[in-house]
Design a protein around this motif. Structure first.
Motif, PDB file in Angstrom:
ATOM      1  N   MET A  67       0.841  -1.185   0.000  1.00  0.00           N
ATOM      2  CA  MET A  67       0.000   0.000   0.000  1.00  0.00           C
ATOM      3  C   MET A  67       0.882   1.243   0.000  1.00  0.00           C
ATOM      4  O   MET A  67       1.734   1.419   0.863  1.00  0.00           O
ATOM      5  CB  MET A  67      -0.910   0.005   1.236  1.00  0.00           C
ATOM      6  CG  MET A  67      -1.872   1.183   1.286  1.00  0.00           C
ATOM      7  SD  MET A  67      -2.827   1.250   2.836  1.00  0.00           S
ATOM      8  CE  MET A  67      -3.797  -0.257   2.717  1.00  0.00           C
ATOM      9  N   GLY A  68       0.684   2.123  -0.992  1.00  0.00           N
ATOM     10  CA  GLY A  68       1.481   3.330  -1.085  1.00  0.00           C
ATOM     11  C   GLY A  68       1.126   4.330  -0.005  1.00  0.00           C
ATOM     12  O   GLY A  68       0.055   4.271   0.613  1.00  0.00           O
ATOM     13  N   SER A  69       2.023   5.288   0.231  1.00  0.00           N
ATOM     14  CA  SER A  69       1.798   6.278   1.289  1.00  0.00           C
ATOM     15  C   SER A  69       0.565   7.123   1.007  1.00  0.00           C
ATOM     16  O   SER A  69      -0.169   7.487   1.928  1.00  0.00           O
ATOM     17  CB  SER A  69       3.037   7.159   1.434  1.00  0.00           C
ATOM     18  OG  SER A  69       3.338   7.806   0.204  1.00  0.00           O
ATOM     19  N   ALA A  70       0.336   7.447  -0.274  1.00  0.00           N
ATOM     20  CA  ALA A  70      -0.840   8.243  -0.627  1.00  0.00           C
ATOM     21  C   ALA A  70      -2.114   7.485  -0.266  1.00  0.00           C
ATOM     22  O   ALA A  70      -3.060   8.066   0.286  1.00  0.00           O
ATOM     23  CB  ALA A  70      -0.825   8.568  -2.121  1.00  0.00           C
ATOM     24  N   ARG A  79      -2.454   5.097   2.009  1.00  0.00           N
ATOM     25  CA  ARG A  79      -2.584   4.993   3.462  1.00  0.00           C
ATOM     26  C   ARG A  79      -3.242   6.246   4.043  1.00  0.00           C
ATOM     27  O   ARG A  79      -4.141   6.164   4.885  1.00  0.00           O
ATOM     28  CB  ARG A  79      -1.211   4.764   4.107  1.00  0.00           C
ATOM     29  CG  ARG A  79      -0.741   3.316   4.050  1.00  0.00           C
ATOM     30  CD  ARG A  79       0.441   3.106   5.003  1.00  0.00           C
ATOM     31  NE  ARG A  79       1.616   3.834   4.558  1.00  0.00           N
ATOM     32  CZ  ARG A  79       2.522   3.344   3.717  1.00  0.00           C
ATOM     33  NH1 ARG A  79       2.384   2.118   3.233  1.00  0.00           N
ATOM     34  NH2 ARG A  79       3.575   4.061   3.373  1.00  0.00           N
ATOM     35  N   GLU A  80      -2.793   7.404   3.584  1.00  0.00           N
ATOM     36  CA  GLU A  80      -3.363   8.661   4.073  1.00  0.00           C
ATOM     37  C   GLU A  80      -4.816   8.801   3.613  1.00  0.00           C
ATOM     38  O   GLU A  80      -5.687   9.227   4.384  1.00  0.00           O
ATOM     39  CB  GLU A  80      -2.535   9.840   3.573  1.00  0.00           C
ATOM     40  CG  GLU A  80      -3.051  11.182   4.062  1.00  0.00           C
ATOM     41  CD  GLU A  80      -2.188  12.354   3.599  1.00  0.00           C
ATOM     42  OE1 GLU A  80      -2.611  13.509   3.800  1.00  0.00           O
ATOM     43  OE2 GLU A  80      -1.101  12.097   3.035  1.00  0.00           O
ATOM     44  N   ALA A  81      -5.072   8.454   2.349  1.00  0.00           N
ATOM     45  CA  ALA A  81      -6.422   8.570   1.800  1.00  0.00           C
ATOM     46  C   ALA A  81      -7.398   7.661   2.546  1.00  0.00           C
ATOM     47  O   ALA A  81      -8.519   8.057   2.879  1.00  0.00           O
ATOM     48  CB  ALA A  81      -6.414   8.221   0.311  1.00  0.00           C
TER      49      ALA A  81
END
Length: 264
Positions: A1-4, A6-8
């Protein structure tokens, strides 16, 4: 899972928490249906997941497209659209997860959605013919959903039926056992605990399970629920899985390790 992503996803889950009691089974059903629409529309999927597109514009588009759905579902979908995602498929995963979390949050007291998912998963994996019927890419998804309804009718809650029906209607490349396991993890997380799957050759005494639960909860710093699988193939000992962590103390594992050493 990319950082974007995870935040989303964190932002979307926070939006779900803000809805409170407005997020219910109907909200989940609407989210599942919307997720299937997005999955079937390459254009809509590309727009919603485009990181360069105007977030507000994407949210307004989603509100127009899904205006007929419940206000709670539309609100969550617009939140998803306004986020920045690492990959297109992450959007579909997030919409499904919000639906499952809505179910976990709103399930009536005493409804063991997680346990029902586990029980159904055991039934599926112990029946090769049933597992094939549910995972077959050639079978009509509607027929698979109807099969789920027949299998669970009177044996599981409406909440569990809704989740399993979603999993067979939109498998997204997952096997049914993988999808059930992930769904149970999400339900558990929303309920504030994790799952430990314990596999042994014979059922463990209640006292031993309770002790194991205490030890594992202390190790992971979080309340754990034990799901027990009896499998004669392990011969003896215990195999424990918590998320991606596997503690394999089974005799079958030791025999296999010895066999590999002898071959080597």
């Amino acid at each position: 899972m990319g950082s974007a992503t995870r935040e989303a996803l964190a932002n979307a889950v926070s939006a779900l928490a803000e809805l409170g009691a407005k997020a219910d089974l109907a909200t989940a059903e609407d989210l599942f249906a919307a997720g299937r629409v997005v999955a079937d529309s390459a254009q809509l999927r590309a727009i919603v997941s485009d990181p360069s597109a105007d977030p507000q514009g994407k949210a307004e588009l989603v509100k127009r497209v899904f205006a007929q759905l419940s206000p709670g579902a539309v609100s969550l979908l617009s939140t998803v659209a306004a986020q920045r995602w690492s990959r297109q498929r992450d959007v579909l995963s997030a919409i499904e997860e919000l639906g499952i979390r809505s179910i976990a949050t709103s399930a009536p007291a005493g409804t063991d959605v997680e346990g029902e998912l586990f029980t159904f998963g055991v039934a599926v994996t112990s029946n090769a013919e049933l597992e094939l019927a549910l995972r077959s890419k050639l079978a009509d998804p509607a027929q698979k959903a109807a099969l789920v309804d027949r299998l669970l009718a009177g044996k599981a809650s409406a909440q569990t039926e809704a989740i399993v029906r979603q999993l067979v209607l939109q498998p997204r490349g997952r096997t049914i056992r993988e999808a059930l396991r992930e769904s149970a993890r999400i339900v558990a997380d929303q309920s504030g605990h994790s799952i430990a799957t314990v596999t042994s050759a014979r059922a463990l005494p209640a006292a031993q399970l309770a002790q194991l639960q205490t030890v594992l909860s202390a190790k992971y710093g979080k309340r754990l629920k034990i799901n027990e699988i009896v499998d004669a193939a392990v011969i003896g000992g215990v195999r424990v899985q918590v998320g991606d962590d596997v503690i394999d103390g089974s005799i079958s594992r030791r025999i296999n390790d010895l066999r590999l050493q002898l071959v080597g």
